[in-house]
Design a protein around this motif. Sequence first.
Motif, PDB file in Angstrom:
ATOM      1  N   PHE A  50     -19.250 -20.870  48.919  1.00  0.00           N
ATOM      2  CA  PHE A  50     -20.136 -20.015  48.132  1.00  0.00           C
ATOM      3  C   PHE A  50     -21.587 -20.187  48.579  1.00  0.00           C
ATOM      4  N   ARG A  51     -22.001 -21.424  48.747  1.00  0.00           N
ATOM      5  CA  ARG A  51     -23.383 -21.672  49.167  1.00  0.00           C
ATOM      6  C   ARG A  51     -23.658 -21.043  50.536  1.00  0.00           C
TER       7      ARG A  51
ATOM      8  N   SER B  27     -18.496 -19.510  38.449  1.00  0.00           N
ATOM      9  CA  SER B  27     -17.206 -20.193  38.516  1.00  0.00           C
ATOM     10  C   SER B  27     -16.708 -20.671  37.157  1.00  0.00           C
TER      11      SER B  27
ATOM     12  N   ARG C 101     -14.166 -14.077  41.330  1.00  0.00           N
ATOM     13  CA  ARG C 101     -15.385 -14.429  40.599  1.00  0.00           C
ATOM     14  C   ARG C 101     -16.178 -13.199  40.178  1.00  0.00           C
TER      15      ARG C 101
ATOM     16  N   GLU D  95     -26.854 -24.011  43.046  1.00  0.00           N
ATOM     17  CA  GLU D  95     -25.891 -24.784  42.252  1.00  0.00           C
ATOM     18  C   GLU D  95     -25.733 -24.183  40.860  1.00  0.00           C
TER      19      GLU D  95
ATOM     20  N   TRP E  81     -23.694 -21.078  41.209  1.00  0.00           N
ATOM     21  CA  TRP E  81     -22.282 -21.408  41.406  1.00  0.00           C
ATOM     22  C   TRP E  81     -21.604 -21.715  40.063  1.00  0.00           C
ATOM     23  N   LYS E  82     -22.256 -22.497  39.243  1.00  0.00           N
ATOM     24  CA  LYS E  82     -21.685 -22.820  37.932  1.00  0.00           C
ATOM     25  C   LYS E  82     -21.533 -21.565  37.082  1.00  0.00           C
TER      26      LYS E  82
ATOM     27  N   ASP F  97     -17.320 -24.618  46.564  1.00  0.00           N
ATOM     28  CA  ASP F  97     -18.762 -24.557  46.320  1.00  0.00           C
ATOM     29  C   ASP F  97     -19.545 -24.473  47.625  1.00  0.00           C
TER      30      ASP F  97
END
Length: 417
Positions: A157-158, A222, A255, A215, A218-219, A154
């Motif tokens: 990714f950020r 993923s 992803r 965030e 990301w969810k 995470d």
Amino acid sequence: MTTHANTNGTAPAPAHGIADPGAYGWGVFHERHPVLVRRLCEGNPYGPEQRARLDALLDESRTGRVRPPAPETAAAAPWAARDRRRFGRPWSEAPFLWAESYFYLRLLECVDHFSPGPWQGVDPFAPMKSAELADPGLESDTAWLDGLAGAPPDEVFRALVLASLYGNRADLGFRLVQAVTDPAEGDSANGDRSDGDPAGGPGASGVPLLADDIEALWKHVSRRPPGDVHVILDNAGRELLADLLLVDHLLATGRATSVVLHVKPRPYYVSDATASDVRDCLMRMAGFGNEAGRAARRLREAAATGRLRQATHDFFCSPLEFAGMPADLRAGLTSAGLCVYKGDLNYRRLVGDRAWPADRPFADAVAGVPGSLVALRTLKSEVAVGLPRETADRLDAARPTWRTDGSQALVQTRLRP
């Protein structure tokens, strides 16, 4: 200003215009465009007729009436059919979004981009783009990517999302207007370093995030089955380099099943990315001896197998909002797992370039746009939505130019299950 109703039926809001000397649009036409024309003539050996036409366009767009495009101009027919009511009327009556887009169409006309001859198809902005890619510091500017090895997924990714976001500060057209008041900034518009880490490293910028939906993003990428990701690109050069690193990450981690890069069909807004800009950026990156170089080589392999594709549409060089995109483009984006809209111009077209209240919900503003989407944008124009009213009020009092000076950024999402 001109008013337009929103597609979801909310009250009309005034479109941002170019007539008010206190407005950002006025500054673009009266300050940025003269600098741009000067830079074009410095970078291209244009003849007296081309230079005279550019000067005439500057005069026309500041104090004159809108002339229709020449018949040989690409997409002249759609402009003539759609916008006939604007021709013959003062430029000052036109909305900013329309006027700026039409200015760039006419600029290409002035330099014989559409006319048979030696200048046909030549990108007038290529010297500025090439200078940026030639910067010897580009490779070291991507060293931050090597430091992500072993970091939690995470966090990686950020970092890559932030790199893509902050790469938007490298917009050549935006830096042209900075050169008006700060001559030292003029060098950065020729490709010199300007923002500490102009390739967009996650530690490169002190630009605060007014909205941070990373965030949630990301969810989304993923926890759902991977699908196609469509990236509506903004600028070439440093920003594109950072965008490609994010694309490589999505493909390498699975992803994204595939990624489609939407490029402009012709030169536009100084540094907007075309297919040749993607090629040039990948060639430059492939020569790096670090992880960014390996990413470029992976992307070229992905292109060879069809997992990385490029697409274009004349709609991307139109003055229309994305809610009004044609059916063929809409169909492709509707089926995507995620659509990434990069930069300020795409944001203006995404939410409507109008004086919406800053606290208007982002989901309402993009209600007419298909698919799950995220906007990655550094603020360089007046429109902003999806922000708490108290945040906007605080910034209005502390930094009146916060909407247009590149000092703020946002990541906003509208995600579908």
